[in-house]
Design a protein around this motif. Structure first.
Motif, PDB file in Angstrom:
ATOM      1  N   VAL A 100      33.589  27.165  41.770  1.00  0.00           N
ATOM      2  CA  VAL A 100      34.382  27.678  42.887  1.00  0.00           C
ATOM      3  C   VAL A 100      33.831  27.050  44.160  1.00  0.00           C
ATOM      4  CG1 VAL A 100      34.991  29.726  44.222  1.00  0.00           C
ATOM      5  CG2 VAL A 100      34.900  29.845  41.721  1.00  0.00           C
ATOM      6  N   ASP A 101      34.694  26.351  44.881  1.00  0.00           N
ATOM      7  CA  ASP A 101      34.278  25.669  46.107  1.00  0.00           C
ATOM      8  C   ASP A 101      34.317  26.583  47.328  1.00  0.00           C
ATOM      9  OD1 ASP A 101      33.954  23.187  44.743  1.00  0.00           O
ATOM     10  OD2 ASP A 101      36.134  22.929  44.814  1.00  0.00           O
ATOM     11  N   GLU A 102      35.303  27.501  47.372  1.00  0.00           N
ATOM     12  CA  GLU A 102      35.451  28.435  48.490  1.00  0.00           C
ATOM     13  C   GLU A 102      36.091  29.712  47.992  1.00  0.00           C
ATOM     14  OE1 GLU A 102      36.075  26.334  52.700  1.00  0.00           O
ATOM     15  OE2 GLU A 102      37.776  26.078  51.336  1.00  0.00           O
ATOM     16  N   VAL A 103      35.909  30.786  48.763  1.00  0.00           N
ATOM     17  CA  VAL A 103      36.521  32.081  48.471  1.00  0.00           C
ATOM     18  C   VAL A 103      37.385  32.452  49.673  1.00  0.00           C
ATOM     19  CG1 VAL A 103      36.098  34.494  47.938  1.00  0.00           C
ATOM     20  CG2 VAL A 103      34.521  32.746  47.096  1.00  0.00           C
ATOM     21  N   LYS A 104      38.643  32.726  49.425  1.00  0.00           N
ATOM     22  CA  LYS A 104      39.577  33.067  50.505  1.00  0.00           C
ATOM     23  C   LYS A 104      40.221  34.417  50.196  1.00  0.00           C
ATOM     24  CE  LYS A 104      39.495  28.934  52.522  1.00  0.00           C
ATOM     25  NZ  LYS A 104      39.409  28.612  53.899  1.00  0.00           N
ATOM     26  N   ALA A 105      41.070  34.901  51.105  1.00  0.00           N
ATOM     27  CA  ALA A 105      41.814  36.141  50.909  1.00  0.00           C
ATOM     28  C   ALA A 105      43.260  35.926  51.326  1.00  0.00           C
ATOM     29  CB  ALA A 105      41.202  37.278  51.712  1.00  0.00           C
ATOM     30  N   THR A 106      44.167  36.578  50.604  1.00  0.00           N
ATOM     31  CA  THR A 106      45.590  36.501  50.941  1.00  0.00           C
ATOM     32  C   THR A 106      45.900  37.553  52.014  1.00  0.00           C
ATOM     33  OG1 THR A 106      46.275  38.135  49.296  1.00  0.00           O
ATOM     34  CG2 THR A 106      46.144  35.816  48.577  1.00  0.00           C
ATOM     35  N   LEU A 107      47.126  37.555  52.502  1.00  0.00           N
ATOM     36  CA  LEU A 107      47.547  38.571  53.473  1.00  0.00           C
ATOM     37  C   LEU A 107      47.484  39.969  52.870  1.00  0.00           C
ATOM     38  CD1 LEU A 107      50.564  36.872  55.270  1.00  0.00           C
ATOM     39  CD2 LEU A 107      48.349  37.442  56.231  1.00  0.00           C
ATOM     40  N   GLU A 108      47.573  40.060  51.536  1.00  0.00           N
ATOM     41  CA  GLU A 108      47.489  41.355  50.843  1.00  0.00           C
ATOM     42  C   GLU A 108      46.042  41.699  50.497  1.00  0.00           C
ATOM     43  OE1 GLU A 108      49.490  38.780  49.555  1.00  0.00           O
ATOM     44  OE2 GLU A 108      51.214  39.476  50.714  1.00  0.00           O
ATOM     45  N   LEU A 109      45.084  40.895  51.002  1.00  0.00           N
ATOM     46  CA  LEU A 109      43.649  41.057  50.794  1.00  0.00           C
ATOM     47  C   LEU A 109      43.233  40.872  49.333  1.00  0.00           C
ATOM     48  CD1 LEU A 109      42.674  43.923  53.239  1.00  0.00           C
ATOM     49  CD2 LEU A 109      42.456  41.463  53.525  1.00  0.00           C
ATOM     50  N   LYS A 110      43.940  40.039  48.598  1.00  0.00           N
ATOM     51  CA  LYS A 110      43.526  39.675  47.243  1.00  0.00           C
ATOM     52  C   LYS A 110      42.611  38.455  47.349  1.00  0.00           C
ATOM     53  CE  LYS A 110      47.304  41.595  44.749  1.00  0.00           C
ATOM     54  NZ  LYS A 110      48.082  41.589  43.570  1.00  0.00           N
ATOM     55  N   THR A 111      41.546  38.480  46.563  1.00  0.00           N
ATOM     56  CA  THR A 111      40.584  37.390  46.579  1.00  0.00           C
ATOM     57  C   THR A 111      41.136  36.187  45.828  1.00  0.00           C
ATOM     58  OG1 THR A 111      38.774  38.968  46.659  1.00  0.00           O
ATOM     59  CG2 THR A 111      38.226  36.740  45.966  1.00  0.00           C
ATOM     60  N   VAL A 112      40.958  35.008  46.434  1.00  0.00           N
ATOM     61  CA  VAL A 112      41.432  33.755  45.856  1.00  0.00           C
ATOM     62  C   VAL A 112      40.256  32.791  45.804  1.00  0.00           C
ATOM     63  CG1 VAL A 112      42.992  31.803  46.217  1.00  0.00           C
ATOM     64  CG2 VAL A 112      43.753  34.110  46.764  1.00  0.00           C
ATOM     65  N   TYR A 113      40.098  32.138  44.651  1.00  0.00           N
ATOM     66  CA  TYR A 113      39.074  31.108  44.506  1.00  0.00           C
ATOM     67  C   TYR A 113      39.723  29.747  44.697  1.00  0.00           C
ATOM     68  CZ  TYR A 113      36.150  34.631  42.157  1.00  0.00           C
ATOM     69  OH  TYR A 113      35.412  35.744  41.842  1.00  0.00           O
ATOM     70  N   ILE A 114      39.077  28.886  45.455  1.00  0.00           N
ATOM     71  CA  ILE A 114      39.524  27.509  45.615  1.00  0.00           C
ATOM     72  C   ILE A 114      38.709  26.660  44.640  1.00  0.00           C
ATOM     73  CG2 ILE A 114      39.862  25.578  47.212  1.00  0.00           C
ATOM     74  CD1 ILE A 114      41.487  28.143  47.881  1.00  0.00           C
ATOM     75  N   ILE A 115      39.414  26.075  43.660  1.00  0.00           N
ATOM     76  CA  ILE A 115      38.791  25.260  42.619  1.00  0.00           C
ATOM     77  C   ILE A 115      39.537  23.932  42.571  1.00  0.00           C
ATOM     78  CG2 ILE A 115      38.290  25.067  40.154  1.00  0.00           C
ATOM     79  CD1 ILE A 115      38.397  28.201  40.101  1.00  0.00           C
ATOM     80  N   LYS A 116      38.830  22.843  42.811  1.00  0.00           N
ATOM     81  CA  LYS A 116      39.436  21.505  42.819  1.00  0.00           C
ATOM     82  C   LYS A 116      40.665  21.469  43.733  1.00  0.00           C
ATOM     83  CE  LYS A 116      37.894  20.569  38.133  1.00  0.00           C
ATOM     84  NZ  LYS A 116      38.302  20.332  36.758  1.00  0.00           N
ATOM     85  N   ASN A 117      40.527  22.053  44.919  1.00  0.00           N
ATOM     86  CA  ASN A 117      41.581  22.104  45.949  1.00  0.00           C
ATOM     87  C   ASN A 117      42.828  22.872  45.524  1.00  0.00           C
ATOM     88  OD1 ASN A 117      40.091  20.680  47.886  1.00  0.00           O
ATOM     89  ND2 ASN A 117      40.675  18.732  46.962  1.00  0.00           N
ATOM     90  N   GLN A 118      42.717  23.726  44.515  1.00  0.00           N
ATOM     91  CA  GLN A 118      43.809  24.587  44.072  1.00  0.00           C
ATOM     92  C   GLN A 118      43.365  26.041  44.229  1.00  0.00           C
ATOM     93  OE1 GLN A 118      46.920  23.704  42.968  1.00  0.00           O
ATOM     94  NE2 GLN A 118      46.386  21.593  43.456  1.00  0.00           N
ATOM     95  N   ALA A 119      44.286  26.924  44.608  1.00  0.00           N
ATOM     96  CA  ALA A 119      43.970  28.338  44.789  1.00  0.00           C
ATOM     97  C   ALA A 119      44.368  29.125  43.545  1.00  0.00           C
ATOM     98  CB  ALA A 119      44.709  28.880  46.002  1.00  0.00           C
ATOM     99  N   TYR A 120      43.442  29.987  43.076  1.00  0.00           N
ATOM    100  CA  TYR A 120      43.675  30.830  41.910  1.00  0.00           C
ATOM    101  C   TYR A 120      43.181  32.245  42.229  1.00  0.00           C
ATOM    102  CZ  TYR A 120      43.822  26.322  39.461  1.00  0.00           C
ATOM    103  OH  TYR A 120      44.116  25.050  39.068  1.00  0.00           O
ATOM    104  N   TYR A 121      43.923  33.260  41.767  1.00  0.00           N
ATOM    105  CA  TYR A 121      43.465  34.632  41.941  1.00  0.00           C
ATOM    106  C   TYR A 121      42.187  34.868  41.150  1.00  0.00           C
ATOM    107  CZ  TYR A 121      47.858  35.871  44.198  1.00  0.00           C
ATOM    108  OH  TYR A 121      48.908  35.946  45.066  1.00  0.00           O
ATOM    109  N   TYR A 122      41.307  35.699  41.685  1.00  0.00           N
ATOM    110  CA  TYR A 122      39.989  35.957  41.108  1.00  0.00           C
ATOM    111  C   TYR A 122      40.040  36.523  39.693  1.00  0.00           C
ATOM    112  CZ  TYR A 122      40.683  40.939  41.674  1.00  0.00           C
ATOM    113  OH  TYR A 122      41.165  42.217  41.553  1.00  0.00           O
TER     114      TYR A 122
END
Length: 82
Positions: free
Chosen positions: A53-75
């Protein structure tokens, strides 16, 4: 939640770290990149595959998203390897 509310909340978090509770009820801070195991096939990732996991982000609904190889996936598609 508005974008302004989200921005106010996220100014106290970092996309380069995440806090997890271990099986022993210990709070642990993990820094990116960290390893996760894929639980089910999603996108280009296969079940059982270990990825970083390169980065950890959050959506507007506060769901955690992992950035893996420049793609976003839900945790919830992954298990963190501690």
């Amino acid at each position: 939640m508005t974008k302004k509310d989200l921005a106010d909340l996220l100014k106290y978090s970092s996309p380069r770290e995440i806090y997890v509770i271990t099986h022993y009820n210990v709070l642990k801070r993990i820094f990116c990149p960290f390893q996760v195991q894929v639980l089910q096939k999603i996108g280009e990732l296969n079940t059982g595959q270990i990825v970083f996991v390169d980065e950890v982000k959050a959506t507007l609904e506060l769901k955690t998203v992992y950035i893996i190889k420049n793609q976003a996936y839900y945790y919830y598609h992954f298990d963190i390897i501690v």
